[in-house]
Design a protein around this motif. Sequence first.
Motif, short mmCIF file in Angstrom:
data_model
loop_
_atom_site.label_atom_id
_atom_site.label_comp_id
_atom_site.label_asym_id
_atom_site.label_seq_id
_atom_site.Cartn_x
_atom_site.Cartn_y
_atom_site.Cartn_z
N GLY A 56 4.29 14.46 -12.20
CA GLY A 56 4.68 14.45 -13.61
C GLY A 56 5.98 13.70 -13.86
N LEU A 57 6.43 12.92 -12.88
CA LEU A 57 7.69 12.17 -13.06
C LEU A 57 7.39 10.75 -13.57
N GLU A 58 8.36 10.18 -14.27
CA GLU A 58 8.22 8.78 -14.72
C GLU A 58 8.53 7.88 -13.53
N VAL A 59 7.59 7.03 -13.19
CA VAL A 59 7.74 6.18 -12.01
C VAL A 59 7.64 4.71 -12.44
N TYR A 60 8.55 3.89 -11.92
CA TYR A 60 8.53 2.46 -12.23
C TYR A 60 8.51 1.68 -10.92
N GLY A 61 8.23 0.38 -11.01
CA GLY A 61 8.21 -0.45 -9.81
C GLY A 61 7.00 -0.15 -8.95
N GLY A 62 7.07 -0.59 -7.70
CA GLY A 62 6.02 -0.23 -6.74
C GLY A 62 4.81 -1.16 -6.77
N THR A 63 4.65 -1.97 -7.83
CA THR A 63 3.49 -2.87 -7.81
C THR A 63 3.90 -4.30 -7.45
N ASN A 64 5.08 -4.71 -7.90
CA ASN A 64 5.56 -6.06 -7.57
C ASN A 64 6.74 -5.99 -6.62
N SER A 65 6.87 -4.87 -5.94
CA SER A 65 8.07 -4.67 -5.13
C SER A 65 7.85 -3.54 -4.13
N PRO A 66 8.63 -3.53 -3.05
CA PRO A 66 8.49 -2.44 -2.08
C PRO A 66 9.29 -1.20 -2.49
N TYR A 67 9.80 -1.18 -3.71
CA TYR A 67 10.60 -0.05 -4.17
C TYR A 67 9.94 0.67 -5.34
N VAL A 68 10.09 2.00 -5.32
CA VAL A 68 9.62 2.83 -6.41
C VAL A 68 10.86 3.45 -7.03
N TRP A 69 10.93 3.44 -8.33
CA TRP A 69 12.12 3.85 -9.07
C TRP A 69 11.73 5.07 -9.89
N VAL A 70 12.29 6.23 -9.53
CA VAL A 70 11.81 7.48 -10.13
C VAL A 70 12.88 8.11 -10.99
N HIS A 71 12.48 8.54 -12.19
CA HIS A 71 13.43 9.08 -13.15
C HIS A 71 13.45 10.62 -13.08
N PHE A 72 14.64 11.16 -13.01
CA PHE A 72 14.84 12.61 -13.07
C PHE A 72 15.76 12.88 -14.27
N ASP A 123 0.85 -1.21 0.00
CA ASP A 123 0.00 0.00 0.00
C ASP A 123 0.87 1.24 0.00
N ASN A 124 1.91 1.21 0.85
CA ASN A 124 2.83 2.35 0.91
C ASN A 124 3.49 2.60 -0.45
N ALA A 125 3.90 1.51 -1.10
CA ALA A 125 4.56 1.66 -2.40
C ALA A 125 3.60 2.29 -3.40
N ALA A 126 2.34 1.86 -3.34
CA ALA A 126 1.34 2.43 -4.27
C ALA A 126 1.16 3.92 -4.00
N THR A 127 1.14 4.30 -2.70
CA THR A 127 0.98 5.72 -2.35
C THR A 127 2.15 6.53 -2.89
N LEU A 128 3.36 6.01 -2.71
CA LEU A 128 4.55 6.72 -3.19
C LEU A 128 4.54 6.85 -4.71
N ALA A 129 4.20 5.74 -5.38
CA ALA A 129 4.20 5.75 -6.85
C ALA A 129 3.20 6.78 -7.35
N GLU A 130 2.04 6.82 -6.71
CA GLU A 130 1.00 7.76 -7.13
C GLU A 130 1.47 9.20 -6.92
N ALA A 131 2.12 9.43 -5.78
CA ALA A 131 2.57 10.80 -5.46
C ALA A 131 3.61 11.28 -6.49
N PHE A 132 4.59 10.44 -6.81
CA PHE A 132 5.61 10.85 -7.78
C PHE A 132 5.01 11.00 -9.18
N ALA A 133 4.12 10.08 -9.54
CA ALA A 133 3.49 10.19 -10.86
C ALA A 133 2.68 11.48 -10.94
N GLY A 134 2.03 11.83 -9.82
CA GLY A 134 1.23 13.06 -9.76
C GLY A 134 2.08 14.31 -9.96
#
Length: 399
Positions: free
Chosen positions: A326-342, A313-324
Amino acid sequence: MEKLRNGYLFPEIGMRQQAHMEKYPDASIISLGIGDTTEPIPRIITSPMAQHSHALSTREGYRGYGAEQGNKTLRKAISETIYKDMGIKDTEVFVSDGAQCDISRIQLLLGSDVTIAVQDPTFPAYVDSGIIMGQTGDCISATGKYAGIEYMKCGPENLFFPDLTSCTFPTTDVIFFCSPNNPTGHAASRQQLQQLVEIARRNGSLIVYDSAYAAYISDDSPRSIYEIPGAKQVAIEISSFSKLAGFTGVRLGWTVVPHELTYSSGFPVHKDFDRIICTCFNGASSIAQVGGLACLSEQGRRAIEEVIAVYKDNAATLAEAFAGLGLEVYGGTNSPYVWVHFPGRRSWDVFNEILEKTHVITVPGCGFGPGGEGFIRVGAFSTKERIREACCRLRRLFG
Ligand code: PLP
């Protein structure tokens, strides 16, 4: 050791965190950096550990050394639950004090004369233990790569999977492969793993498959390399109770070495790994093993699934926040890590800016290999409230 110029990533982050705390003694730091679990271990698991521990103080309950390969009941439970329907025998499961320790023991087995390939980016222990073993003669290059190690670029442009079919893909003796991958969070698909097994069989390579995050998979991606036909002849799998059951401090893991896995000479790898275990390890703590067994009971499994659901749930919250943002966000659904591109930025600069302005600790992607440059890894191991707070702070910074 001199070749390990970069130092280890997490101590470096720890030093920067310490300096930040000295600079801002009143700041409330939120650590989404080092992937250490935070939720308490369910009582259904700790109670039998406590009982076993107290029994050690009695004449009847005292136990000394156990089998180096692990308690027979636990080996059987791992083969029957984690590897259900995959035909892994209890004798093929070696219980350990954690996956990281087994990575080094596998390196001992491999020695210094092998060539290795790793995903880029990936968990640093495969490369670092390879350097310690002397698997490369040269120092790190300007691009952050060690000579003698094949870095298989795994980014969004190739769906986080190297083009193994390309005729330029070199043959290496060993391929370290982590799925779901730390740090990208990508879980390799069945088709991707079929390709991996096929190439290893064709080239006579050994796959060392790290499934430490398998319990976080929510879709139909394989949870083990042994779901792929033919894998038993080419793959060792290492795994862990650390992220499965919050055992990062308890220390328990396992490695599967199938009887069918042989060297080109036909000699079974299992016999050599057994020898390494008996020589360099004397078996996992009996208390930890009792805990591992409790994790795999029906009630234990239900309890750990609930804990994993918190992190997911936490990973989904983080992924949503970064995607919101406007950043490209990967991971977070099959893993406890979110991978964010800058794009266009350096990972350490992004890490420093986030720390300085929000007091949130992340991990710079370049610490996982040159392919991680421009990314940061954000971990979901925290409470729901802290994750929400971190998201608010990040929105204020980048929103
Ligand atoms: N493998 C991967 C991919 C990891 O991310 C980690 C820890 O973060 C480990 C292995 C180490 O696990 P253990 O705690 O079992 O040593």
